[in-house]
Design an enzyme around this catalytic site. Structure first.
Site, mmCIF file in Angstrom:
data_model
loop_
_atom_site.group_PDB
_atom_site.id
_atom_site.type_symbol
_atom_site.label_atom_id
_atom_site.label_comp_id
_atom_site.label_asym_id
_atom_site.label_seq_id
_atom_site.Cartn_x
_atom_site.Cartn_y
_atom_site.Cartn_z
ATOM 1 C CG ASP A 199 -1.951 0.984 1.320
ATOM 2 O OD1 ASP A 199 -2.260 1.595 0.290
ATOM 3 O OD2 ASP A 199 -2.475 1.223 2.420
ATOM 4 C CB VAL B 257 -9.063 -5.116 -1.130
ATOM 5 C CG1 VAL B 257 -9.449 -4.352 -2.383
ATOM 6 C CG2 VAL B 257 -7.559 -5.054 -0.894
HETATM 7 P P1 5GP Z 1 1.827 -0.455 3.828
HETATM 8 O O1 5GP Z 1 2.917 -0.387 4.842
HETATM 9 O O2 5GP Z 1 2.324 -0.838 2.448
HETATM 10 O O3 5GP Z 1 1.011 0.803 3.805
HETATM 11 O O4 5GP Z 1 0.779 -1.518 4.307
HETATM 12 C C1 5GP Z 1 0.981 -2.858 4.254
HETATM 13 C C2 5GP Z 1 -0.027 -3.579 5.113
HETATM 14 O O5 5GP Z 1 -1.196 -2.805 5.371
HETATM 15 C C3 5GP Z 1 -0.510 -4.807 4.407
HETATM 16 O O6 5GP Z 1 0.311 -5.916 4.676
HETATM 17 C C4 5GP Z 1 -1.900 -4.982 4.983
HETATM 18 O O7 5GP Z 1 -1.835 -5.680 6.186
HETATM 19 C C5 5GP Z 1 -2.356 -3.567 5.271
HETATM 20 N N1 5GP Z 1 -3.191 -3.045 4.171
HETATM 21 C C6 5GP Z 1 -2.876 -2.128 3.254
HETATM 22 N N2 5GP Z 1 -3.871 -1.907 2.397
HETATM 23 C C7 5GP Z 1 -4.866 -2.732 2.769
HETATM 24 C C8 5GP Z 1 -6.180 -2.996 2.257
HETATM 25 O O8 5GP Z 1 -6.663 -2.447 1.264
HETATM 26 N N3 5GP Z 1 -6.893 -3.928 2.942
HETATM 27 C C9 5GP Z 1 -6.436 -4.586 4.042
HETATM 28 N N4 5GP Z 1 -7.222 -5.477 4.600
HETATM 29 N N5 5GP Z 1 -5.208 -4.367 4.538
HETATM 30 C C10 5GP Z 1 -4.433 -3.450 3.904
#
Ligand code: 5GP
Length: 177
Positions: A104, A154
């Site tokens: 994300d 999602v």
């Molecule tokens: P980042 O550090 O890249 O922002 O986030 C990574 C983590 O955030 C992912 O492993 C997941 O656990 C959570 N995450 C990010 N986007 C989503 C989403 O759209 N849905 C869900 N359920 N978790 C998300």
């Protein structure tokens, strides 16, 4: 009526997920011929993906699990990344393929890849089922990518909202917000 029907719209069907996972498994099988592969599954979201992907890879491999916390149950990153469960063995000299559910902002994975690189693996690559480029805050190189999605929250196929919805067979957009 299934328990999730009114909260979740299908984004990626079960059939599409499995077809893409077969392709990823074939690519990984080709690229790691003759090597001993260690899949590092990031808890909890990528468990469903990792177990299906492992079965689509035609190589001897080992599985490790690593718990990271970046979200505190809501839909926004807190910016805080912590290792909550570490792998069970030293990672030095191993061919590591990190298995993640979604990139994300990229903050969790850039922390994790740096952390694993410091353990001197023989190689280190990343496989993520999903990427949400609209929200990227740091550059993360995804070696094997399932699907690029728009900026939706999602759930399903391992991904949760408040620890629920992981046990849906498809990736869906959560409409409860
Ligand atoms: P980042 O550090 O890249 O922002 O986030 C990574 C983590 O955030 C992912 O492993 C997941 O656990 C959570 N995450 C990010 N986007 C989503 C989403 O759209 N849905 C869900 N359920 N978790 C998300």
């Amino acid at each position: 009526m299934t328990f999730h029907q009114k909260d979740v719209d299908v984004l990626i069907s079960e059939e599409k997920l499995h077809a893409r996972i077969k392709e990823l498994g074939a690519a990984i099988t080709r690229d790691y011929q003759g090597k001993e592969l260690t899949l590092v599954c990031v808890l909890k979201g990528s468990v469903f993906f990792a177990t299906d992907l492992a079965r689509a890879i035609d190589l001897p491999l080992t599985l490790e699990f690593l718990g990271v916390s970046s979200y505190q149950g809501g839909t926004e990153s807190t910016g805080e990344v912590r290792i909550t469960t570490d792998v069970s063995k030293p990672m030095a000299g191993k061919h590591l393929l990190v298995i993640e559910d979604i990139i994300d902002t990229g903050l969790t994975m850039s922390f994790l890849m740096e952390n694993l690189a410091a353990r001197h693996p023989a190689s280190l690559k990343l496989c993520s089922l999903l990427e949400k480029p609209a929200r990227a805050r740091t550059q993360v190189n995804i070696d094997y990518k399932g699907f690029v999605i728009d900026d939706h929250f999602v759930v399903g196929y391992g991904l949760d909202y408040g620890e629920k919805y992981r046990n849906i067979n498809f990736i869906g957009v959560w409409k409860g917000k």
